[in-house]
Design an enzyme around this catalytic site. Structure first.
Site, PDB file in Angstrom:
ATOM      1  N   ASN A 161       0.802  -1.232   0.000  1.00 38.71           N
ATOM      2  CA  ASN A 161       0.000   0.000   0.000  1.00 38.71           C
ATOM      3  C   ASN A 161       0.831   1.275   0.000  1.00 38.71           C
ATOM      4  O   ASN A 161       0.396   2.296  -0.522  1.00 38.71           O
ATOM      5  CB  ASN A 161      -1.003  -0.004   1.162  1.00 38.71           C
ATOM      6  CG  ASN A 161      -0.354  -0.128   2.510  1.00 38.71           C
ATOM      7  OD1 ASN A 161       0.726  -0.699   2.657  1.00 38.71           O
ATOM      8  ND2 ASN A 161      -1.010   0.404   3.529  1.00 38.71           N
ATOM      9  N   LYS A 184      12.296  -7.543   1.410  1.00 36.82           N
ATOM     10  CA  LYS A 184      11.373  -8.356   0.615  1.00 36.82           C
ATOM     11  C   LYS A 184      10.091  -7.542   0.443  1.00 36.82           C
ATOM     12  O   LYS A 184       9.211  -7.553   1.294  1.00 36.82           O
ATOM     13  CB  LYS A 184      11.093  -9.683   1.321  1.00 36.82           C
ATOM     14  CG  LYS A 184      10.613 -10.827   0.410  1.00 36.82           C
ATOM     15  CD  LYS A 184       9.244 -10.623  -0.185  1.00 36.82           C
ATOM     16  CE  LYS A 184       8.145 -10.632   0.843  1.00 36.82           C
ATOM     17  NZ  LYS A 184       6.797 -10.355   0.168  1.00 36.82           N
ATOM     18  N   PRO A 185       9.958  -6.797  -0.679  1.00 30.37           N
ATOM     19  CA  PRO A 185       8.735  -6.023  -0.902  1.00 30.37           C
ATOM     20  C   PRO A 185       7.615  -6.907  -1.406  1.00 30.37           C
ATOM     21  O   PRO A 185       7.836  -8.045  -1.847  1.00 30.37           O
ATOM     22  CB  PRO A 185       9.161  -5.010  -1.970  1.00 30.37           C
ATOM     23  CG  PRO A 185      10.188  -5.755  -2.776  1.00 30.37           C
ATOM     24  CD  PRO A 185      10.920  -6.635  -1.771  1.00 30.37           C
ATOM     25  N   GLY A 238       2.450  -5.226   7.885  1.00 29.80           N
ATOM     26  CA  GLY A 238       1.446  -6.013   7.177  1.00 29.80           C
ATOM     27  C   GLY A 238       0.320  -6.391   8.120  1.00 29.80           C
ATOM     28  O   GLY A 238       0.119  -5.777   9.171  1.00 29.80           O
ATOM     29  N   GLU A 260       4.581  -3.743  12.673  1.00 32.91           N
ATOM     30  CA  GLU A 260       3.565  -2.717  12.454  1.00 32.91           C
ATOM     31  C   GLU A 260       2.421  -3.421  11.750  1.00 32.91           C
ATOM     32  O   GLU A 260       2.493  -3.721  10.554  1.00 32.91           O
ATOM     33  CB  GLU A 260       4.134  -1.570  11.614  1.00 32.91           C
ATOM     34  CG  GLU A 260       3.330  -0.288  11.718  1.00 32.91           C
ATOM     35  CD  GLU A 260       2.230  -0.205  10.695  1.00 32.91           C
ATOM     36  OE1 GLU A 260       1.068  -0.505  11.076  1.00 32.91           O
ATOM     37  OE2 GLU A 260       2.497   0.139   9.547  1.00 32.91           O
ATOM     38  N   CYS A 294      -3.236   1.302   7.018  1.00 32.45           N
ATOM     39  CA  CYS A 294      -3.486   0.781   8.364  1.00 32.45           C
ATOM     40  C   CYS A 294      -3.966   1.881   9.299  1.00 32.45           C
ATOM     41  O   CYS A 294      -4.607   1.606  10.309  1.00 32.45           O
ATOM     42  CB  CYS A 294      -2.238   0.112   8.919  1.00 32.45           C
ATOM     43  SG  CYS A 294      -0.799   1.196   8.981  1.00 32.45           S
ATOM     44  N   GLU A 391     -10.648  -4.929   9.442  1.00 34.51           N
ATOM     45  CA  GLU A 391      -9.987  -3.784   8.825  1.00 34.51           C
ATOM     46  C   GLU A 391     -10.491  -3.661   7.393  1.00 34.51           C
ATOM     47  O   GLU A 391     -10.312  -4.567   6.577  1.00 34.51           O
ATOM     48  CB  GLU A 391      -8.466  -3.972   8.848  1.00 34.51           C
ATOM     49  CG  GLU A 391      -7.694  -2.754   8.410  1.00 34.51           C
ATOM     50  CD  GLU A 391      -6.203  -2.902   8.634  1.00 34.51           C
ATOM     51  OE1 GLU A 391      -5.512  -1.868   8.705  1.00 34.51           O
ATOM     52  OE2 GLU A 391      -5.718  -4.042   8.746  1.00 34.51           O
TER      53      GLU A 391
END
Length: 487
Positions: A161, A184-185, A238, A260, A294, A391
């Site tokens: 995001n 690691k994206p 994530g 996070e 988030c 969420e």
């Protein structure tokens, strides 16, 4: 602007693994397609790393570690500052690239680049201020000498995001502390990470200090890296669900973890609030990045005396947003990341309606190429609706009324999450009192945006562990060493 006249050529963006300062194809020989969410078209194919590639990146980072840790803080600071300068020089290209692979509106993408770059400026300044302390032991027998040393190789796992900001928020403090990293994206938005890897090299980051890999076997590859004794840090952004799994993996080798995770942010509007300001703040808190954040406001609790006025004005603002291709200059709300996101969010809306909620605007997926869901406002949302528990991660604002301060605090805290809360009131005493009672790591008091590289970002409960940004962020990548010494 259309895809045909972007300011850069998409074929110039690296698509190979970045290990040891070299671009490598990946030993699997496979590739992963990158999709434009605005159209559903394939825009690039990236290298697919094997487990062995991941472990090779760890080895390279480990080998580069001693030299980088020994690099004078001022030199590390200057390199980080150069990363900041280059990001600003390339800001339009980076913003367009983010919008292309992520779908977010171009204005949001530009904001992300500015925010992401700021982490390099902030931590370039923190790199030369990583101070320890000296004190006398209470008994007088010796001095207590405390210093902060780099923790070692850090594995960084980032989401789709905010493909620039979530990476720089981790890389900048790690490098400032003297650590080397393997990033690691997310495979949904890898091009930004690779474009930034090239930028780091241009800025003078030594080979092996930053390594970037993409893989279709994320779980197995990350697990293998976490079970390598050379890895001493995991920093993950994530979902809470994935975070729990990674914590279990990290426990095997007792790796330091910064997490996070998810959020379920309450947005509280009291009767005495400035309604225009509250609506403006709601648009920022809800619709930044199209709600795919988030920190996005997830549950709107509005006191009975102003609920009609607030709901009407918010609905008008949401309904007026221009929805379309993210990298078109005139668009204000882009697509969601994929078709699964559209289906999931629509399911939450339907569940709320079945339980008695009313749709004030939106509420149906848009029938066009790409992955679009319109800005949506729901009223009279019952407490047991799934949308109040899950969420949302999309452009949906569910509104519920409340009567008393105690009631809304109970509602706001009734969640396993505790990342951020928002409060609107013109009574400062009430605002601070309520802020103190809310179970969240951050509070926006009469503000719809709180993220700042100079502030500690993070949550309570199942929203995470540790803090990013501020001075706290660099300490997450340090070991504290105590030396008892007499002189």
């Amino acid at each position: 602007m259309t895809k045909a006249n972007l300011s850069f050529d998409i074929t110039t963006i690296p698509t190979a693994l970045f290990i040891g300062g070299k671009w490598l194809p990946g030993s699997t020989g496979n590739q992963i397609d990158v999709i434009d969410p605005s159209t559903g078209d394939v825009i690039a194919a990236i290298a697919d790393a094997s487990i062995e590639d991941g472990l090779d990146a760890v080895r390279i980072a480990h080998e580069a570690g001693p030299a980088w840790a020994a690099t004078p803080p001022r030199r590390r600071s200057e390199i980080l500052r150069r990363c900041f300068d280059l990001m600003n020089e390339r800001k339009e290209m980076l913003a367009e690239l983010i919008s292309l692979e992520n779908g977010k509106a171009l204005a949001d993408a530009r904001g992300e680049v500015a925010y992401a770059a700021e982490f390099f400026r902030w931590f370039s300044e923190e790199a030369v201020r990583l101070n320890g302390d000296i004190s006398i032991a209470p008994g007088g027998a010796n001095r207590i000498l405390v210093e902060h040393q780099p923790i070692g190789v850090a594995v960084l796992v980032t989401p789709w995001n905010f493909p620039a900001a979530m990476a720089t928020r981790k890389i900048a403090p790690a490098l400032a502390a003297g650590c080397t990293v393997v990033l690691k994206p997310a495979t949904e938005t890898p091009l930004t990470a690779y474009a930034l890897a090239a930028l780091y090299k241009d800025a003078g980051v030594p080979d092996g200090v930053v390594n970037v890999i993409t893989t279709s076997r994320a779980g197995a590859t990350i697990s293998a890296m976490l079970h390598d004794d050379r890895v001493r840090k995991l920093s993950f952004t994530g979902s809470t669900e994935v975070g729990r799994k990674l914590l279990r993996e990290a426990a095997d080798t007792v790796i330091s973890c910064s997490m996070e995770l998810g959020g379920n942010a309450p947005f509280i509007v009291f009767d005495d609030a400035d309604i225009d300001a509250a609506v403006e703040g709601a648009m920022i808190a809800k619709m930044r990045n199209g709600g795919e954040a988030c920190t996005a406001a997830n549950r709107f609790y509005v006191q009975e005396g102003v609920i009609d006025a607030f709901s009407t004005r918010l609905t008008q603002r949401m309904a007026s947003l221009k929805v379309g291709t993210g990298y078109l200059e005139t668009m204000q709300c882009g697509p969601l990341i994929n078709a699964e996101a559209v289906h999931r969010i629509h399911g939450l809306v339907q569940d709320a309606v079945q339980r008695g909620a009313q749709i004030l605007t939106g509420g149906e997926p848009l029938d066009r190429p790409g992955f679009y869901y319109p800005p949506t406002v729901l009223s009279k949302v019952p407490e047991d609706a799934l949308i109040t528990r899950k969420e949302i991660f999309g452009p949906v604002a569910p509104i519920t009324s409340f009567k008393t301060e105690d009631e809304v605090i109970r509602l706001a805290n009734d969640s396993e999450y505790g990342l951020i809360s928002y409060v609107y009131t013109q009574d400062l005493s009430k605002g601070l009192r309520v802020s103190g009672k809310l179970e969240s790591g951050m509070v926006g008091l009469n503000r719809g945006l709180v993220s700042d590289p100079a502030a500690p970002f993070g949550g309570t409960k199942q929203s995470g562990l540790g803090r990013e940004g501020a001075h706290h962020g660099i300490l997450e990548f340090c070991e504290t060493k105590y030396v008892a010494v007499s002189w």
